[in-house]
Design an enzyme around this catalytic site. Structure first.
Site, short mmCIF file in Angstrom:
data_model
loop_
_atom_site.label_atom_id
_atom_site.label_comp_id
_atom_site.label_asym_id
_atom_site.label_seq_id
_atom_site.Cartn_x
_atom_site.Cartn_y
_atom_site.Cartn_z
N GLU A 341 0.78 -1.13 0.00
CA GLU A 341 0.02 0.03 -0.08
C GLU A 341 1.07 1.29 0.23
O GLU A 341 1.45 1.48 0.82
CB GLU A 341 -1.04 -0.02 1.10
CG GLU A 341 -1.90 1.02 1.14
CD GLU A 341 -3.14 0.81 0.18
OE1 GLU A 341 -3.89 1.70 -0.19
OE2 GLU A 341 -3.05 -0.32 -0.42
N GLU A 371 -0.44 9.49 -5.89
CA GLU A 371 0.43 8.70 -5.92
C GLU A 371 0.86 8.07 -7.21
O GLU A 371 2.12 7.74 -7.59
CB GLU A 371 0.38 7.57 -4.77
CG GLU A 371 0.33 8.05 -3.36
CD GLU A 371 -0.99 7.35 -2.49
OE1 GLU A 371 -1.30 7.82 -1.50
OE2 GLU A 371 -1.53 6.52 -2.88
N ASP A 524 -7.39 3.09 2.62
CA ASP A 524 -6.97 1.80 3.37
C ASP A 524 -8.14 1.18 3.38
O ASP A 524 -8.09 -0.19 2.94
CB ASP A 524 -6.27 2.15 4.51
CG ASP A 524 -5.28 3.07 4.46
OD1 ASP A 524 -4.21 2.48 3.76
OD2 ASP A 524 -4.96 3.89 5.22
#
Length: 540
Positions: A341, A371, A524
């Site tokens: 992750e 990201e 998450d």
């Protein structure tokens, strides 16, 4: 005879669950539905079909989301964990005596002024970001004000801890029973084993008078766990003694709402700005504990996170730790998938090293639009000249970058790489990209990830169509690097699939919460839910 036995199992289990439900009115409906659906008796009668696009899309998801045949039984997560202090960013900065000025990004925060400029920079974009605060004393002063601020809330934090918490607390896998209804547990456990072909693990939940919890899922968490975090963790999260420490690591989560104003600034989207002075997670102190715990725990899925926390460390330590990470992953027995992750980063050299050294060693990736763009900029991938996304990330560009990652750094006949899966999530849509032949149930996985984004943001058990909106592009191209297909979104068929040179893409929109209760941990939760519904092929 077989038909009679099946009917008997169904009848006894229905009776047992019915008794528990009557005795325990707070039993979550999702648990009852899970047990009922496990009997393969078909879905419960549905109300008349919804008419809004949001309602039709949510109903279509529910029909598509099915459990994988082979489920994860033991999940090991590491190595970053902390306590998140969540509060209004604007109100905290006002309490610190700061005024809105010009926004400016800072890769590392050294002062209150740096904090104010970086917060304004990202609030103006409606983008998430995470930064390291270098001054220990100043950070602790700010953290004390934040922790004692009216309305501030304390939550489980850190990607590893949040993913572990999501796996352990999945309401479809856990039922809490208290009082004398506990005597029904052996009956339910026996019927579960007869029907499902496996035992139901039973254990106590802290003091016996607080009830008991039974679950087919177990989660191992290795990270710096202080007393406050340990208190916040789900009962089904196991922490090895070596991971316990006397003091918690605190991360400050400054949230802002869509349309919130501060001076001349107006946030286009709800999001958050995270900062900390976190040395334990930054040095990945629990990596060795994590690796040494795997042999005894024997997981069938490993989740690794926290590499972004090394940005505050020296280049020498970064290189050393990355080498140790790759060595540690290579020691994990073949056949156990490893999910990495990612999180917000600013150090291009570190990101490039992660891409070239760590990606080939892991099986799966989870990341968001910030990201993904930083990744392609750092490793000179497709569309790397783009400085930032202009509003909603273009689906075709995202698809091109995901394809490039798997083609250049993923598994192939000529490359010794384990990487076969990427779960990309942004505010209004998600994409799962997988190398053909390695994963199953990905249609359900991407839909489940999108669904949990809407429910968790709105703090509802199911999608409340009055509180969410469909904001995904109504049509898009699947690629800009080649002649892609034009897709027109249909809420009745919300998961779109396309293929490109041995790689499959599954796209679904997100029902965005109009007034989100909490944005922290959404990524998450999305990654955990997507993994929960994913199934890796046995020959992996």
């Amino acid at each position: 005879m077989a038909l009679w036995r099946g009917s008997a199992y169904a009848g006894f289990l229905a009776l047992a669950v019915g008794c528990v439900f009557l005795l325990e009115p707070e039993l979550p409906g999702s648990a009852l539905r899970s047990l009922w659906s496990s009997l393969c008796l078909g879905p419960a009668p549905a109300p008349p079909g919804p008419v809004s696009p949001e309602g039709r899309l949510a109903a279509a998801w529910d029909a598509l989301i099915v459990r994988p045949v082979r489920r994860w039984r033991r999940v090991a997560v590491g190595v970053n964990a902390c306590v998140d202090v969540v509060l209004s960013g604007v109100k905290l900065l006002q309490a610190l005596g700061l005024s809105p000025g010009n926004g400016k990004d800072h890769s590392v925060l050294h002062s209150r002024n740096d904090l104010e400029e970086a917060f304004i920079h990202f609030m103006g974009k409606g983008a998430a970001a995470e930064r390291f605060f270098s001054d220990k004393e100043t950070f602790h002063d700010i953290a004390q004000v934040a922790s004692e601020f009216p309305g501030a809330q304390h939550y489980v934090g850190g990607n590893a801890a949040l993913i572990g918490q999501k796996f352990a607390a999945n309401s479809d896998l856990k039922i809490r029973i208290s009082g004398w209804a506990r005597w029904l547990m052996p009956v339910i456990a026996a019927l579960w084993k007869a029907k499902m072909g496996r035992s139901l693990e039973v254990r106590s939940s802290r003091p016996a008078w607080h009830g008991q919890v039974f679950s087919p899922n177990m989660v191992l968490l290795c990270g710096p766990v202080g007393p406050k975090l340990h208190e916040l963790l789900d009962d089904n999260v196991f922490v090895p003694p070596e991971s316990l420490q006397e003091v918690d690591e605190f991360h400050l989560i400054l949230e802002y709402q869509a349309g919130e104003e501060w001076g001349q600034l107006k946030a286009p989207h709800a999001n958050r700005f995270i900062f900390s002075h976190d040395l334990s997670n930054g040095a990945m102190n629990m990596l060795e504990v994590f690796v040494s715990s795997l042999e005894e725990f024997q997981p069938d899925l490993v989740v690794l996170s926290g590499l972004h926390m090394m940005e505050g460390q020296s280049k020498e330590l970064q290189r050393k730790r990355l080498l140790e990470v790759v060595t540690s992953i290579s020691d994990i027995p073949t056949g156990i998938p490893v999910h990495l992750e990612l999180a917000s980063m600013t150090n291009r050299e570190l990101m490039s090293s992660i891409v070239h050294q760590v990606f080939p060693a892991v099986t799966s990736l989870g990341l968001n639009e910030q990201e993904l763009l930083f990744l392609t900029q750092s490793a000179s991938g497709p569309h790397s000249s783009l400085s930032s996304w202009n509003g909603v990330p273009d689906v075709g560009m995202v698809s091109d970058i995901l394809f490039w990652i798997l083609k250049e750094h993923g598994r192939s006949k000529s490359r010794a790489s384990d990487l076969t899966r990427i779960h990309f999530h942004t505010l209004v849509y998600h994409i799962l990209a997988t190398v053909d032949g390695h994963w199953a149930n990905q249609l359900a996985a991407v839909a489940a990830g999108a669904r949990v984004a809407g429910t968790q943001a709105c703090a509802t058990e199911t999608i409340d169509t009055s509180r969410v909106s469909l904001r995904a592009p109504q049509e898009f191209m699947t690629s800009h690097s080649e002649a892609g297909s034009r897709i027109v979104l249909n809420p009745n068929k919300p998961v779109v699939e396309w293929h490109r040179e041995g790689i499959s893409f599954h796209f679904t929109p997100v029902l965005v919460c109009k007034d989100p209760i909490r944005t922290v941990g959404l990524g998450d939760a999305i990654s955990a839910e997507g993994l929960f519904y994913s199934e890796v092929h046995p020959h992996y």
